[in-house]
Write a protein that holds these residues in place. Sequence first.
Motif, PDB file in Angstrom:
ATOM      1  N   VAL A 192      40.264 -19.917  47.993  1.00 14.50           N
ATOM      2  CA  VAL A 192      41.254 -19.275  48.858  1.00 14.50           C
ATOM      3  C   VAL A 192      42.605 -19.387  48.175  1.00 14.50           C
ATOM      4  N   CYS A 193      43.394 -18.343  48.261  1.00 13.32           N
ATOM      5  CA  CYS A 193      44.715 -18.337  47.634  1.00 13.32           C
ATOM      6  C   CYS A 193      45.710 -17.719  48.602  1.00 13.32           C
ATOM      7  N   THR A 194      46.781 -18.464  48.945  1.00 10.04           N
ATOM      8  CA  THR A 194      47.801 -17.970  49.866  1.00 10.04           C
ATOM      9  C   THR A 194      49.170 -18.460  49.434  1.00 10.04           C
ATOM     10  N   VAL A 195      50.167 -18.017  50.180  1.00 10.38           N
ATOM     11  CA  VAL A 195      51.553 -18.364  49.895  1.00 10.38           C
ATOM     12  C   VAL A 195      51.921 -19.759  50.394  1.00 10.38           C
ATOM     13  N   ASP A 196      51.057 -20.395  51.200  1.00 13.48           N
ATOM     14  CA  ASP A 196      51.377 -21.675  51.829  1.00 13.48           C
ATOM     15  C   ASP A 196      50.169 -22.604  51.699  1.00 13.48           C
ATOM     16  N   HIS A 197      50.392 -23.786  51.134  1.00 12.85           N
ATOM     17  CA  HIS A 197      49.277 -24.724  50.928  1.00 12.85           C
ATOM     18  C   HIS A 197      48.603 -25.118  52.234  1.00 12.85           C
ATOM     19  N   LEU A 198      49.333 -25.094  53.357  1.00 11.75           N
ATOM     20  CA  LEU A 198      48.708 -25.417  54.635  1.00 11.75           C
ATOM     21  C   LEU A 198      47.685 -24.351  55.018  1.00 11.75           C
ATOM     22  N   ALA A 199      48.006 -23.093  54.762  1.00 15.41           N
ATOM     23  CA  ALA A 199      47.080 -22.003  55.056  1.00 15.41           C
ATOM     24  C   ALA A 199      45.889 -22.044  54.114  1.00 15.41           C
ATOM     25  N   THR A 200      46.146 -22.291  52.829  1.00 13.52           N
ATOM     26  CA  THR A 200      45.049 -22.390  51.870  1.00 13.52           C
ATOM     27  C   THR A 200      44.087 -23.504  52.272  1.00 13.52           C
ATOM     28  N   ALA A 201      44.629 -24.647  52.683  1.00 19.82           N
ATOM     29  CA  ALA A 201      43.780 -25.773  53.079  1.00 19.82           C
ATOM     30  C   ALA A 201      42.906 -25.421  54.274  1.00 19.82           C
ATOM     31  N   ALA A 202      43.470 -24.699  55.245  1.00 20.31           N
ATOM     32  CA  ALA A 202      42.678 -24.300  56.407  1.00 20.31           C
ATOM     33  C   ALA A 202      41.520 -23.407  55.991  1.00 20.31           C
ATOM     34  N   GLY A 203      41.784 -22.473  55.069  1.00 25.68           N
ATOM     35  CA  GLY A 203      40.722 -21.594  54.602  1.00 25.68           C
ATOM     36  C   GLY A 203      39.655 -22.328  53.809  1.00 25.68           C
ATOM     37  N   VAL A 204      40.078 -23.233  52.939  1.00 28.56           N
ATOM     38  CA  VAL A 204      39.113 -23.994  52.136  1.00 28.56           C
ATOM     39  C   VAL A 204      38.238 -24.870  53.027  1.00 28.56           C
TER      40      VAL A 204
END
Length: 524
Positions: free
Chosen positions: A17-29
């Motif tokens: 998962v790749c996003t602009v915010d590490h919090l969002a990326t972590a939720a996806g992962v």
Amino acid sequence: MTSAFPTATRYAPRGMVCTVDHLATAAGVDVLADGGNAVDAAIAAHAVLAVTAPHLCGLGGDLFALVHDGAGAPAALDASGRAGSGADPDRLRAEGHTAMPFHGDIRSVPVPGCVDGILALHARYGTRELADLVAPAVRLAEEGFPASPILVRPATRLEGVDGAGDLLAATHAGAVVRRPGVARTLRGIAAHGRDAFYGGEFGAGLLALGAVGARDGARPEYDAADLGRHQADWVTPISAPAWGHTLWSTPAASQGYLLLLAAEVADGLALPDDADDPLWAHLLVEASRAAGHDRLDVLHEGAAPLADAAALRAEIDPDRRTPHFDPQQRDGDTTYLCAVDGDGLAVSLIQSNAAGFGSLLFEPSTGINLQNRGVGFNLRPGHPAEYGPGRRPPHTLTPALVTRADGSLRAVVGTMGVDSQPQLLLQVVARLLAGDATAGEAIGSPRWRLHGGATGFDTWEDAVRVEVERGSTWADGLRARGHEVVEAAEGVGFGHAHLIEVTDEGVRAGAADPRAVIGAASGV
């Protein structure tokens, strides 16, 4: 190869998962690690961004997506909102407007399509309960999240804006921000679907704002039927060949065709092997200008503006700028995320408020800010993109997906950057496909963009200049070929691009744009 921002390529065996915010990326992962698929992960990541990144995206904006499921053409989703039934261009013209109002006017706020888009993705591809997917976002909204460095500065614009009080807590990086109205809305959508949004608290507030905006007894901007109409449509994707691959994007009123046409034009040009060579930049600039010079005339909902790439290519001079690629007549912010799972399901998703916090109008009870995507409409009488009831405005959003000759997935890629999105993506894709760059090299290398106006939504209104990131090697060579060149600070206005590719070995390789400061690519 010069690197404006040295960027590591992240590798993962099963999903990323790749996003602009590490919090969002972590939720996806976390969703991928728990057995969810790429769409589940994208929904979870998007929900977090709707909480933590309201200056880029949110439930009050629009959404486009491409989903690759096996070999062949991806599915394409257009979840862009339509103007309300009270849309009246004559009234705006009578008030002296020659363009749609940029801020503070409900008439530039089409009905938001984002929620219908998320629900459409979940209905077709989701494997996990929606309530579970949005739970991390709900928790951050209720318990508080640390304000990111890229939220703090734009939040200073919200002093005195009705409904924006929650975000005034973002006084410094790390300050705790709570958004109970957004948490309440996400819970409602998960439990009761679109009716909880369009027919609930948010919808009532939007109708009220539309009524307040009706001056001198005019019809309100929206009625209940406008909000009852689904804003998300599965559409036929568009494609073009380039560098031995097929590039895919969403059709008009998305400007995705500009990326595809420019790439097809550029594929037949003699690009130097060294991307630091000014000729490399010049040829891609000319390909972009050739593709976009008539954008204001041809881009509208239902258009099919892919032109003859060979004819345009034949007009490009490697030594000089082509004058008649200037616009033929006078006529923000966004976030992109991508996810690929272990089974090869891949999502290229872009979501936007248009400009920063959008219209700078908030639905006051939920604290959800409203897009100003209506600035894409035209106020010239009879123009195919004229503002009017039920119409979708031209969109800057350009999700992209790349497949190999056998139809298998090569990459998902996208960026924010208003009118510049196709130009920025052209450079990333050219580096990846024609230059054999790694994901990190393609994302971290210097960029140029075409820019001709004040807002980022008016590039094609006049002869455009070329802005290059300071420290790149192109400026003198571009000037020598007749371009007006401006050297701009690194990272300012050159997008937040993210990329995940599937290597020949089946590994997921990705990079988040370091220009976004807090972005992250991570996998399982």
